[in-house]
Design a protein around this motif. Structure first.
Motif, PDB file in Angstrom:
ATOM      1  N   ASP A 178       0.687  -1.118   0.177  1.00 25.69           N
ATOM      2  CA  ASP A 178      -0.007  -0.115  -0.145  1.00 25.69           C
ATOM      3  C   ASP A 178       0.772   1.372  -0.047  1.00 25.69           C
ATOM      4  O   ASP A 178       0.567   2.295  -0.539  1.00 25.69           O
ATOM      5  CB  ASP A 178      -0.908   0.010   1.192  1.00 25.69           C
ATOM      6  CG  ASP A 178      -2.179  -0.902   1.052  1.00 25.69           C
ATOM      7  OD1 ASP A 178      -2.255  -1.525  -0.145  1.00 25.69           O
ATOM      8  OD2 ASP A 178      -2.800  -1.000   2.080  1.00 25.69           O
ATOM      9  N   GLU A 179       1.755   1.226   0.858  1.00 27.68           N
ATOM     10  CA  GLU A 179       2.581   2.549   1.018  1.00 27.68           C
ATOM     11  C   GLU A 179       3.399   2.966  -0.329  1.00 27.68           C
ATOM     12  O   GLU A 179       3.275   4.100  -0.739  1.00 27.68           O
ATOM     13  CB  GLU A 179       3.856   2.492   1.952  1.00 27.68           C
ATOM     14  CG  GLU A 179       3.211   2.305   3.549  1.00 27.68           C
ATOM     15  CD  GLU A 179       4.213   2.351   4.496  1.00 27.68           C
ATOM     16  OE1 GLU A 179       5.346   2.976   4.351  1.00 27.68           O
ATOM     17  OE2 GLU A 179       4.141   1.484   5.446  1.00 27.68           O
ATOM     18  N   GLU A 197       1.979   2.025  -3.245  1.00 23.60           N
ATOM     19  CA  GLU A 197       1.200   2.368  -4.332  1.00 23.60           C
ATOM     20  C   GLU A 197       0.734   3.901  -3.878  1.00 23.60           C
ATOM     21  O   GLU A 197       0.536   4.659  -4.814  1.00 23.60           O
ATOM     22  CB  GLU A 197      -0.204   1.630  -4.090  1.00 23.60           C
ATOM     23  CG  GLU A 197       0.203   0.313  -4.640  1.00 23.60           C
ATOM     24  CD  GLU A 197      -1.159  -0.795  -4.788  1.00 23.60           C
ATOM     25  OE1 GLU A 197      -2.033  -0.497  -3.897  1.00 23.60           O
ATOM     26  OE2 GLU A 197      -0.998  -1.780  -5.606  1.00 23.60           O
ATOM     27  N   ALA A 198       0.749   4.272  -2.592  1.00 23.83           N
ATOM     28  CA  ALA A 198       0.335   5.480  -2.451  1.00 23.83           C
ATOM     29  C   ALA A 198       1.449   6.480  -2.938  1.00 23.83           C
ATOM     30  O   ALA A 198       1.078   7.537  -3.570  1.00 23.83           O
ATOM     31  CB  ALA A 198       0.235   5.564  -0.851  1.00 23.83           C
ATOM     32  N   ALA A 199       2.829   6.007  -2.797  1.00 26.52           N
ATOM     33  CA  ALA A 199       3.815   6.897  -3.397  1.00 26.52           C
ATOM     34  C   ALA A 199       3.504   7.058  -4.770  1.00 26.52           C
ATOM     35  O   ALA A 199       3.868   8.103  -5.261  1.00 26.52           O
ATOM     36  CB  ALA A 199       5.237   6.442  -2.853  1.00 26.52           C
ATOM     37  N   ILE A 200       3.377   6.063  -5.607  1.00 26.46           N
ATOM     38  CA  ILE A 200       3.241   6.171  -6.947  1.00 26.46           C
ATOM     39  C   ILE A 200       1.937   6.956  -7.410  1.00 26.46           C
ATOM     40  O   ILE A 200       2.098   7.937  -8.272  1.00 26.46           O
ATOM     41  CB  ILE A 200       2.886   4.635  -7.463  1.00 26.46           C
ATOM     42  CG1 ILE A 200       4.202   3.854  -7.395  1.00 26.46           C
ATOM     43  CG2 ILE A 200       2.514   4.887  -9.009  1.00 26.46           C
ATOM     44  CD1 ILE A 200       4.010   2.369  -7.751  1.00 26.46           C
ATOM     45  N   THR A 201       0.779   6.684  -6.619  1.00 27.18           N
ATOM     46  CA  THR A 201      -0.421   7.765  -6.868  1.00 27.18           C
ATOM     47  C   THR A 201       0.136   9.245  -6.640  1.00 27.18           C
ATOM     48  O   THR A 201      -0.310  10.230  -7.182  1.00 27.18           O
ATOM     49  CB  THR A 201      -1.695   7.428  -6.127  1.00 27.18           C
ATOM     50  OG1 THR A 201      -1.505   7.572  -4.786  1.00 27.18           O
ATOM     51  CG2 THR A 201      -1.863   6.325  -6.722  1.00 27.18           C
ATOM     52  N   LEU A 202       0.988   9.389  -5.780  1.00 26.13           N
ATOM     53  CA  LEU A 202       1.285  10.776  -5.361  1.00 26.13           C
ATOM     54  C   LEU A 202       2.487  11.387  -6.324  1.00 26.13           C
ATOM     55  O   LEU A 202       2.882  12.434  -6.367  1.00 26.13           O
ATOM     56  CB  LEU A 202       2.008  10.747  -4.052  1.00 26.13           C
ATOM     57  CG  LEU A 202       0.980  10.478  -2.935  1.00 26.13           C
ATOM     58  CD1 LEU A 202       1.542  10.451  -1.691  1.00 26.13           C
ATOM     59  CD2 LEU A 202      -0.432  11.854  -2.701  1.00 26.13           C
ATOM     60  N   GLY A 203       2.892  10.577  -7.330  1.00 28.27           N
ATOM     61  CA  GLY A 203       3.756  10.906  -8.155  1.00 28.27           C
ATOM     62  C   GLY A 203       5.301  10.299  -8.353  1.00 28.27           C
ATOM     63  O   GLY A 203       6.035  10.899  -8.968  1.00 28.27           O
ATOM     64  N   ALA A 204       5.316   9.479  -7.317  1.00 32.32           N
ATOM     65  CA  ALA A 204       6.906   9.279  -7.216  1.00 32.32           C
ATOM     66  C   ALA A 204       7.262   8.373  -8.270  1.00 32.32           C
ATOM     67  O   ALA A 204       6.432   7.473  -8.671  1.00 32.32           O
ATOM     68  CB  ALA A 204       7.051   8.640  -5.788  1.00 32.32           C
ATOM     69  N   GLY A 205       8.257   8.304  -8.561  1.00 31.95           N
ATOM     70  CA  GLY A 205       9.016   7.079  -9.609  1.00 31.95           C
ATOM     71  C   GLY A 205       9.503   6.068  -9.029  1.00 31.95           C
ATOM     72  O   GLY A 205       9.575   6.067  -7.762  1.00 31.95           O
ATOM     73  N   MET A 223      12.492   6.601  -6.488  1.00 29.19           N
ATOM     74  CA  MET A 223      12.085   7.489  -5.506  1.00 29.19           C
ATOM     75  C   MET A 223      11.331   6.648  -4.451  1.00 29.19           C
ATOM     76  O   MET A 223      11.572   6.543  -3.339  1.00 29.19           O
ATOM     77  CB  MET A 223      11.548   8.686  -5.815  1.00 29.19           C
ATOM     78  CG  MET A 223      11.053   9.477  -4.542  1.00 29.19           C
ATOM     79  SD  MET A 223      10.847  11.107  -5.054  1.00 29.19           S
ATOM     80  CE  MET A 223      10.504  11.938  -3.716  1.00 29.19           C
ATOM     81  N   VAL A 227      10.747   5.203   0.232  1.00 32.76           N
ATOM     82  CA  VAL A 227       9.568   4.498   0.892  1.00 32.76           C
ATOM     83  C   VAL A 227       9.680   2.883   1.510  1.00 32.76           C
ATOM     84  O   VAL A 227       9.625   2.599   2.558  1.00 32.76           O
ATOM     85  CB  VAL A 227       7.968   4.473   0.178  1.00 32.76           C
ATOM     86  CG1 VAL A 227       7.275   3.684   0.548  1.00 32.76           C
ATOM     87  CG2 VAL A 227       7.666   5.929  -0.226  1.00 32.76           C
TER      88      VAL A 227
END
Lengths: 290, 590
Positions: A185-186, A188-196, A199, A204
């Motif tokens: 989940d973390e 996936e959260a990072a990805i939806t927030l725009g992280a590549g 990163m 994370v």
């Protein structure tokens, strides 16, 4: 008759009194703790104590003198060098393997998990022999290696390879259940927030599993420094060149140099104890936050 | 439109988990996807966020096609059920994550963070770690984090799932407030209908991967179109009734037509009636009722729940006439709720006999109301009615399987001329070498749907739809839609053009295909894919069935004569696949 009845009442009363240890549980507790301590004393404390008493049998001077032996120094350096090469490589491998296993579904996943466990299941001597068979003079690649003047067996590369083989499960084994438990989940959260991808991994995933990783690295390091069987087969026991600390201890012992043998052994033990202390410190600070 | 989904399908190991979902969500709308667990609602949300790819269909955000855009570039905010906060970062770092990714300057970051924390009422919590916050606070942080980069769309995946009732309500209010203040298009996934009612501008109900109905909460509650929505949104008693021009009949007596809402078509047929527990009235005698009399009953269970009283009333003398489409499965019960006011007016005790009245009845526009197993002998009927697929279908459709011994089906003594006795629901016959004759016989005797069932047929994975005559089109689509709501199978409309059709006719065929698709979608809410084949109809259908895994065929016809000739390959031998034949006589032109 009366007495036993009185005892019965006493026991009943104690056994049913709430909020306090009853007689029966107190006994059971003492029994189990006692057995565990005895077991540890016989199998752990006694040998440990022996190592230090034997090492210091002829006094401090002799103890310290045994470290000035150039061969001993070489063994210590070789062991530290091996660990310094093996541990980082296995850390990277363990991370990659754990990542693949915990995050993706793919064909042969269970086969990969079994393979990772293989070094734990196979006798270290066999692990060593495999390398001799592969890279030794009579081995599959032996002639080719000789033609190109590359020595693997009975040299540093062989020792590193054998140690790497024996110790590669530790980091992965530590991380796989942790990563599976922590889920995705973390990330996936990072990805939806725009992280590549990078990163997400460094900001994370890595911080998330850092304590498990440190723990795995410590175990890996402990085993890398202490490995005997596999290294013994591939090293060739060349004094001052291919002897690691455990091998050197054996040689000194066989030469009746008890003080020397136990002095090196005590150093190895200290390194192990140090590792364990770091480990428990890590556990205390690392898992408290969770 | 903020979010446009067009025929989105996602399969997992071959089985569709999201099945042909099309949906449009407007700017600033609060849309709730409601459904039981495993209905595909979370998968659909993840597909919108880009965390799950789709196998078929398109997704557009603000008119921009993002079907193949990576999640990180879609610009959505996603909130997870278990918060998914970065546990090693402080609240401040969590919220600023998306801004750091975008290299926003420090001063701006701090300002945005303060603003967001105020929005979710967590001012001053900046330096805490997630582990030092309560569940509700953590979820507030997650909402703030998801909003940091000013996404165009906010997606919430069961955000209140892990919270207790009181916190849940508080957070619900916060989210509604935040949504209004920012005017952000929001999609929330939940299995809790109360939550859906409290938050939604519109609700979409999902089951088995399908989006069954979309509408305003009050509309969906008052006028559901499907059994599933009727029972999932609030409690509902489902009853089988007969509807004709002059009203609705439960058994022998008619219920005042004014109480009835729903489709009214000309011919008399069986319908499914929805009776909300609060629309049922209890009175000591039939005369004392202020609403239409339904039946008599005995109070079996009585639970006080505060504002409302919940009762279970067993039907007594009315039960022979009033047919419950088994909604609870344990007998002829009606669920009733009464307000304090009603309780004071007429107090009841357990075991008391009461007259049951009904204030409002909603009729579901479903052509498939129930099943009737037909065979020549008792034993065969019994065996047929226990077929797993039939039992499964009836259970999913919350309806009953009636039995009917049809001597006319016995070999040798086929007398199909008389039209004695009405057929209710779909007639079911076992597949056998003579199935064709059975079908003809039952249709001749007045059955409108005949379901041919091979022994131990598995639940269908794929439903093929075909109508042989244009006159049967609308009925076939209605029956297909009604059946497919209860299956996770994918629907495919097969059109077959005769061999030797001129090239110039092809576009015409394509247009017919597209027309059929849009009619299915617009009129019946049925999403289906289409396939165009060339050749003999019967042969092509058999080929298509043979190529599919666990198929079911829905075949619409408007002529009984010549069935054997037209569908020789399909019906000549023992049918290998379950087949539902829909027969409608062409409307006589006046």
């Amino acid at each position: 008759m009366m007495a036993s009845r009185a005892t019965q009442i006493f026991v009943d009363e104690h056994a049913t009194r709430p909020g306090r240890d009853t007689l029966t549980t107190a006994f059971v507790r003492a029994f189990f703790i006692g057995v565990s301590l005895l077991f540890l004393a016989a199998l752990l404390f006694a040998p440990l104590a022996t190592v230090f008493t034997m090492a210091l049998e002829k006094g401090y001077e002799a103890y310290l003198a045994s470290f000035s032996d150039p061969d001993t120094g070489a063994a210590i350096r070789l062991t530290l060098l091996t660990a310094a090469v093996v541990v980082p490589i296995n850390t990277v491998f363990g991370l990659a393997a754990a990542w693949a296993i915990a995050k993706f579904e793919f064909r042969g996943k269970s086969f990969l998990i079994t393979l990772i466990d293989l070094p734990l299941a196979v006798s270290p001597v066999i692990s060593g022999l495999v390398y001799v068979l592969l890279f030794g003079l009579q081995g599959w690649f032996g002639l080719w290696l000789q033609e190109h003047d590359i020595s693997i067996v009975f040299a540093l590369p062989g020792i590193i390879l054998a140690t790497m083989f024996v110790t590669f499960p530790y980091v992965a084994r530590e991380l796989i259940p942790l990563m599976q438990q922590l889920g995705n989940d973390e990330e996936e959260a990072a990805i939806t927030l725009g992280a590549g991808a990078w990163m997400t991994f460094f900001r994370v995933t890595l911080p998330k599993v850092r304590w498990g990783l440190v723990y795995g690295v410590i175990l890996c390091n402990a085993r890398a420094m202490g490995e005997f069987g596999a290294v013994s087969v591939v090293s060739g026991h060349i004094r001052g060149v291919t002897n690691t600390m455990p091998l050197h201890i054996e040689i000194l012992y066989n030469e009746y140099n008890f003080v020397g043998a136990f002095a090196v052994a005590s150093l190895l033990t200290l390194l192990a104890v140090l590792t364990l202390v770091v480990k428990s410190l890590v556990e205390r600070t690392g898992y408290k936050g969770h | 439109m903020s979010i446009t989904l067009d025929q989105v399908t996602k399969r997992y190991q071959g089985a569709p988990v999201v099945n042909d979902v099309s949906l449009e969500i407007g700017d600033g709308e609060f849309f709730v996807l409601l459904g039981p667990s495993g209905s595909g609602k979370s998968t659909l949300l993840r597909a919108i966020a880009g965390l799950t790819g789709v196998d078929h269909g398109r997704i557009a955000l603000h008119g921009r096609d993002v079907t193949h855009t990576a999640a990180r570039e879609r610009g959505v905010g996603l909130v997870f059920q278990n918060y998914a906060l970065f546990r090693h970062m402080t609240v401040a770092d969590n919220i600023e994550f998306a801004l750091r990714v975008r290299r926003v300057k420090r001063a701006e970051r701090v300002q945005r963070r303060k603003e967001l924390l105020r929005l979710v009422a967590l001012e001053g919590m900046d330096e805490r770690l997630p582990a030092q916050l309560s569940g509700g606070q953590q979820q507030r942080v997650a909402v703030a984090r998801a909003l940091a980069h000013k996404p165009e769309v906010l997606l919430l995946d069961e955000p209140f799932g892990a919270l207790d009732a009181k916190i849940r309500e508080e957070l619900r209010r916060t989210i509604r407030q935040v949504q209004r203040e920012l005017g952000i298009t929001t999609v929330l996934v939940t299995h809790d209908q109360e939550e859906a009612f409290a938050l939604a501008d519109r609700i979409g109900v999902m089951n088995l991967g399908r989006l069954l109905e979309v509408g305003r909460p009050d509309e969906l509650y008052k006028r559901p179109a499907t059994r599933f929505v009727a029972t999932f949104l609030g409690a509902a008693n489902l009853l089988l009734a007969r509807q004709s021009k002059d009203g609705i009949h439960f058994g022998n007596h008619a219920v005042n037509a004014r109480a009835v809402e729903g489709s009214v078509s000309g011919r008399e047929h069986e319908v499914v009636a929805v009776l909300r527990p609060e629309e049922i009235e209890l009175a000591p005698t039939r005369e004392a009722l202020t609403s239409s009399y339904l039946a008599a009953g005995t109070v079996e269970e009585l639970v006080f729940t505060g504002a409302l009283e919940r009762l279970r009333v067993r039907l007594t003398n009315g039960s022979a006439e009033v047919q419950l489409a088994k909604s609870n499965g344990d007998g002829e019960y009606l669920e009733v709720t009464r307000t304090q006011h009603e309780q004071r007016a007429f107090e009841v005790q357990r075991g008391q006999h009461v007259a049951i009245g009904v204030r409002r009845i909603h009729v579901l526009p479903t052509p498939l109301s129930s099943f009737t197993a037909c065979a020549a002998s008792d034993a065969e009927v019994e065996h047929l009615s226990r077929q797993p697929l039939l039992v499964e279908l009836a259970a999913r459709m919350k309806t009953r399987v009636a039995t009917r011994v049809e001597p006319a089906l016995a070999n040798g003594s086929r007398d199909c001329s008389s039209r004695s006795g009405k057929f209710v629901g779909a007639a079911v016959v076992a597949a056998q070498p003579d199935s064709l004759k059975d079908i003809e016989c039952l249709l001749a005797r007045g059955a409108e749907e005949v379901f041919v069932l091979p022994p131990n047929a598995p639940p269908p994975q794929r439903v093929l739809i075909h109508w042989a005559d244009e006159a049967a089109k609308s009925a076939t689509l209605a029956v297909s839609a009604s059946l497919l709501r209860h299956l996770s199978a994918e629907a495919i409309y097969v059109d077959v053009m005769p061999q030797g059709t001129a090239e110039s006719q092809r576009p015409h065929g394509m247009r017919a295909l597209l027309d059929a698709r849009s009619e299915a979608q617009a009129v019946h809410g049925l999403e289906m894919r289409t396939e165009l084949r060339v050749g003999n109809v019967s042969t092509e259908l058999v080929r298509q069935l043979g190529e599919s895994v666990d198929p079911l065929l829905i075949l619409g016809i408007s002529q009984i004569n010549g069935l054997a000739h037209r569908f020789a390959d399909l019906l000549a031998s023992t049918p290998r696949w379950p087949m539902l034949i829909v027969y409608r006589e062409p409307e006589v032109q006046a």
